[in-house]
Design a protein around this motif. Structure first.
Motif, PDB file in Angstrom:
ATOM      1  N   ASP A   6      56.763  81.478 -69.889  1.00  0.00           N
ATOM      2  CA  ASP A   6      56.029  80.237 -69.641  1.00  0.00           C
ATOM      3  C   ASP A   6      55.672  80.044 -68.172  1.00  0.00           C
ATOM      4  N   THR A   7      56.008  81.005 -67.326  1.00  0.00           N
ATOM      5  CA  THR A   7      55.771  80.836 -65.897  1.00  0.00           C
ATOM      6  C   THR A   7      55.002  82.022 -65.321  1.00  0.00           C
ATOM      7  N   SER A   8      54.345  81.773 -64.203  1.00  0.00           N
ATOM      8  CA  SER A   8      53.652  82.836 -63.486  1.00  0.00           C
ATOM      9  C   SER A   8      54.602  83.456 -62.470  1.00  0.00           C
ATOM     10  N   ASP A   9      54.317  84.684 -62.102  1.00  0.00           N
ATOM     11  CA  ASP A   9      55.140  85.365 -61.111  1.00  0.00           C
ATOM     12  C   ASP A   9      54.249  86.309 -60.317  1.00  0.00           C
ATOM     13  N   ARG A  10      54.812  86.902 -59.285  1.00  0.00           N
ATOM     14  CA  ARG A  10      54.041  87.789 -58.410  1.00  0.00           C
ATOM     15  C   ARG A  10      54.918  88.964 -57.993  1.00  0.00           C
ATOM     16  N   TYR A  11      54.303  90.143 -57.981  1.00  0.00           N
ATOM     17  CA  TYR A  11      55.005  91.345 -57.544  1.00  0.00           C
ATOM     18  C   TYR A  11      54.158  92.057 -56.499  1.00  0.00           C
ATOM     19  N   TRP A  12      54.770  92.379 -55.376  1.00  0.00           N
ATOM     20  CA  TRP A  12      54.095  93.117 -54.314  1.00  0.00           C
ATOM     21  C   TRP A  12      54.426  94.593 -54.442  1.00  0.00           C
ATOM     22  N   LEU A  13      53.432  95.440 -54.183  1.00  0.00           N
ATOM     23  CA  LEU A  13      53.661  96.881 -54.315  1.00  0.00           C
ATOM     24  C   LEU A  13      52.973  97.647 -53.191  1.00  0.00           C
ATOM     25  N   PRO A  14      53.733  98.351 -52.355  1.00  0.00           N
ATOM     26  CA  PRO A  14      53.128  99.236 -51.354  1.00  0.00           C
ATOM     27  C   PRO A  14      52.613 100.514 -52.027  1.00  0.00           C
ATOM     28  N   LEU A  15      51.415 100.943 -51.663  1.00  0.00           N
ATOM     29  CA  LEU A  15      50.800 102.144 -52.229  1.00  0.00           C
ATOM     30  C   LEU A  15      50.451 103.128 -51.127  1.00  0.00           C
ATOM     31  N   GLU A  16      50.311 104.377 -51.512  1.00  0.00           N
ATOM     32  CA  GLU A  16      49.820 105.408 -50.597  1.00  0.00           C
ATOM     33  C   GLU A  16      48.605 106.059 -51.239  1.00  0.00           C
ATOM     34  N   ILE A  17      47.458 105.868 -50.632  1.00  0.00           N
ATOM     35  CA  ILE A  17      46.218 106.424 -51.165  1.00  0.00           C
ATOM     36  C   ILE A  17      45.958 107.776 -50.495  1.00  0.00           C
ATOM     37  N   GLY A  18      46.036 108.839 -51.295  1.00  0.00           N
ATOM     38  CA  GLY A  18      45.832 110.180 -50.764  1.00  0.00           C
ATOM     39  C   GLY A  18      47.095 111.013 -50.737  1.00  0.00           C
ATOM     40  N   SER A  19      48.185 110.471 -51.227  1.00  0.00           N
ATOM     41  CA  SER A  19      49.453 111.200 -51.236  1.00  0.00           C
ATOM     42  C   SER A  19      49.599 112.087 -52.465  1.00  0.00           C
ATOM     43  N   GLY A  20      48.681 111.929 -53.426  1.00  0.00           N
ATOM     44  CA  GLY A  20      48.771 112.703 -54.656  1.00  0.00           C
ATOM     45  C   GLY A  20      49.768 112.139 -55.648  1.00  0.00           C
ATOM     46  N   ARG A  21      50.103 110.862 -55.485  1.00  0.00           N
ATOM     47  CA  ARG A  21      51.114 110.250 -56.354  1.00  0.00           C
ATOM     48  C   ARG A  21      50.522 109.562 -57.580  1.00  0.00           C
ATOM     49  N   GLY A  22      49.216 109.550 -57.696  1.00  0.00           N
ATOM     50  CA  GLY A  22      48.607 109.037 -58.916  1.00  0.00           C
ATOM     51  C   GLY A  22      48.231 107.579 -58.855  1.00  0.00           C
ATOM     52  N   GLY A  23      48.143 106.975 -60.058  1.00  0.00           N
ATOM     53  CA  GLY A  23      47.690 105.601 -60.191  1.00  0.00           C
ATOM     54  C   GLY A  23      48.714 104.578 -59.745  1.00  0.00           C
ATOM     55  N   LEU A  24      48.332 103.320 -59.866  1.00  0.00           N
ATOM     56  CA  LEU A  24      49.183 102.220 -59.399  1.00  0.00           C
ATOM     57  C   LEU A  24      50.534 102.219 -60.110  1.00  0.00           C
ATOM     58  N   LEU A  25      50.525 102.332 -61.425  1.00  0.00           N
ATOM     59  CA  LEU A  25      51.782 102.274 -62.171  1.00  0.00           C
ATOM     60  C   LEU A  25      52.618 103.529 -61.962  1.00  0.00           C
ATOM     61  N   GLU A  26      51.975 104.660 -61.771  1.00  0.00           N
ATOM     62  CA  GLU A  26      52.723 105.879 -61.462  1.00  0.00           C
ATOM     63  C   GLU A  26      53.448 105.738 -60.129  1.00  0.00           C
ATOM     64  N   GLN A  27      52.767 105.163 -59.154  1.00  0.00           N
ATOM     65  CA  GLN A  27      53.399 104.979 -57.850  1.00  0.00           C
ATOM     66  C   GLN A  27      54.517 103.944 -57.915  1.00  0.00           C
ATOM     67  N   MET A  28      54.329 102.912 -58.733  1.00  0.00           N
ATOM     68  CA  MET A  28      55.393 101.925 -58.915  1.00  0.00           C
ATOM     69  C   MET A  28      56.620 102.589 -59.529  1.00  0.00           C
ATOM     70  N   GLU A  29      56.414 103.398 -60.551  1.00  0.00           N
ATOM     71  CA  GLU A  29      57.530 104.078 -61.208  1.00  0.00           C
ATOM     72  C   GLU A  29      58.266 105.000 -60.235  1.00  0.00           C
ATOM     73  N   GLN A  30      57.515 105.761 -59.445  1.00  0.00           N
ATOM     74  CA  GLN A  30      58.125 106.677 -58.485  1.00  0.00           C
ATOM     75  C   GLN A  30      58.907 105.924 -57.417  1.00  0.00           C
ATOM     76  N   ARG A  31      58.370 104.802 -56.985  1.00  0.00           N
ATOM     77  CA  ARG A  31      59.052 104.021 -55.951  1.00  0.00           C
ATOM     78  C   ARG A  31      60.375 103.471 -56.472  1.00  0.00           C
ATOM     79  N   LEU A  32      60.347 102.924 -57.663  1.00  0.00           N
ATOM     80  CA  LEU A  32      61.578 102.387 -58.250  1.00  0.00           C
ATOM     81  C   LEU A  32      62.603 103.496 -58.476  1.00  0.00           C
ATOM     82  N   ALA A  33      62.133 104.655 -58.938  1.00  0.00           N
ATOM     83  CA  ALA A  33      63.041 105.780 -59.192  1.00  0.00           C
ATOM     84  C   ALA A  33      63.716 106.244 -57.906  1.00  0.00           C
TER      85      ALA A  33
END
Length: 322
Positions: free
Chosen positions: A137-164
């Motif tokens: 029932d509520t809104s939330d916000r998540y910040w995500l640092p990305l690296e464009i050109g590192s070969g790490r893939g899309g937004l969710l792929e980079q999120m998964e790798q960062r968390l891992a």
């Protein structure tokens, strides 16, 4: 100096010291969510609990921008909205600050730009985005640092790798969480409060938020697959089909946002909006007839087998010849 004035001065100094402590702790906490370690609402709730433990007047002394201000989650999101991605920090011309996309658009765009820059062997660019979304029932916000050109893939792929990487190396979290700026009087309490919170947040982001984002991207893929059928329909049916499809997709997103749907379906069926010619082909008539014929033959065979013992039992017995 009169006693009343002296007490007023002491009280004022105490309030100033507490306010400075709360301000510094708020700055540190802001670093937590801007590194992708937690959601804004979760850390805001945790900070408010810490602030109240320091001073009962914390709400009067200050409200940091992630509670009431520009960093607080957007309050006017639609219950059926797809998460929205906004570029917040960037030196990449393909990601100008303020650029907005839906989550599925951003996921694919990041993948394409990352691959293009990586193939060109260009230096990776750091880009930081925020993702506003409805969950429950509520809104939330998540910040995500990305690296464009590192070969790490899309937004969710980079999120998964960062968390891992954080979950595999807890010491890395300690290295990024600088508690030295907190007043020594409160430092141990601050660390004891926030370090377990961050460690638990890693599991929640990986087990709940990441699949939540993936479900929204899956729904977009389902919509694209369903829309691929539209050109083959008659002109009179296309608008009706599109309207039904949009309605169905909105319902799916709302179910995901509310938590009613934990996993996106594998296909979208818009039966009411397609004519028989446009609907998915049913099983042809010929195979159904052949099945019926085989059943009839099977019954005939079974009947013959049941009669055979009866004939054999009543057949005359011929005497053996000597």
């Amino acid at each position: 100096m009169e006693p009343n004035n002296r007490m007023g001065e002491i009280t004022g100094n105490l309030k100033k010291d507490v306010k400075d402590l709360l301000s510094e702790s708020a700055n540190i906490v802001t670093g937590f969510f801007k590194r992708g370690l937690c959601t804004v609402r979760a850390v805001a709730d945790k900070w408010k609990a810490f602030a109240q433990s320091v001073s009962s007047a914390a709400d009067e002394l200050m409200k940091p921008p992630f509670i009431e201000g520009p960093e607080a989650p957007t309050a006017n999101l639609h219950p059926a909205a797809e998460p929205v991605v906004t570029v917040m920090e960037s030196r990449d011309r393909n990601f100008p600050v303020g650029k907005q996309m839906t989550l599925s658009e951003a996921n694919e765009y990041v993948r394409q730009m990352d691959a293009s820059r990586h193939e060109a062997k260009a230096t990776p660019h750091a880009v930081k985005v925020k993702i506003d979304y409805m969950r429950g029932d509520t809104s939330d916000r998540y910040w995500l640092p990305l690296e464009i050109g590192s070969g790490r893939g899309g937004l969710l792929e980079q999120m998964e790798q960062r968390l891992a990487s954080y979950r595999a190396d807890p010491e890395r979290i300690m290295g990024e969480l600088d508690f030295s700026k907190v007043d020594a009087k409160y430092r141990d309490d601050f660390q004891a409060s926030f370090l377990p919170f961050i460690q638990k947040s890693m599991d929640d982001l990986n087990s709940n938020l990441l699949p939540f984002f993936r479900n929204h991207c899956s729904i977009t893929e389902l919509k694209r697959s369903a829309e691929a059928l539209i050109p083959g329909m008659g002109e009179g049916r296309q608008a009706q089909y599109q309207a039904k499809l949009d309605e169905r997709i909105a319902a799916l997103r709302q179910m995901v946002n509310s938590g009613e749907l934990k996993q996106a379906p594998q296909q979208v069926q818009i039966v009411q909006s397609a004519s028989p010619r446009q609907a998915a082909p049913e099983t042809p008539a010929k195979p159904r007839q052949s099945v019926r014929v085989r059943l009839e033959r099977l019954k005939e065979g079974q009947a013959a087998q049941t009669k055979l013992p009866d004939r054999a039992r009543h057949a005359p017995t011929r005497p053996k010849q000597k």
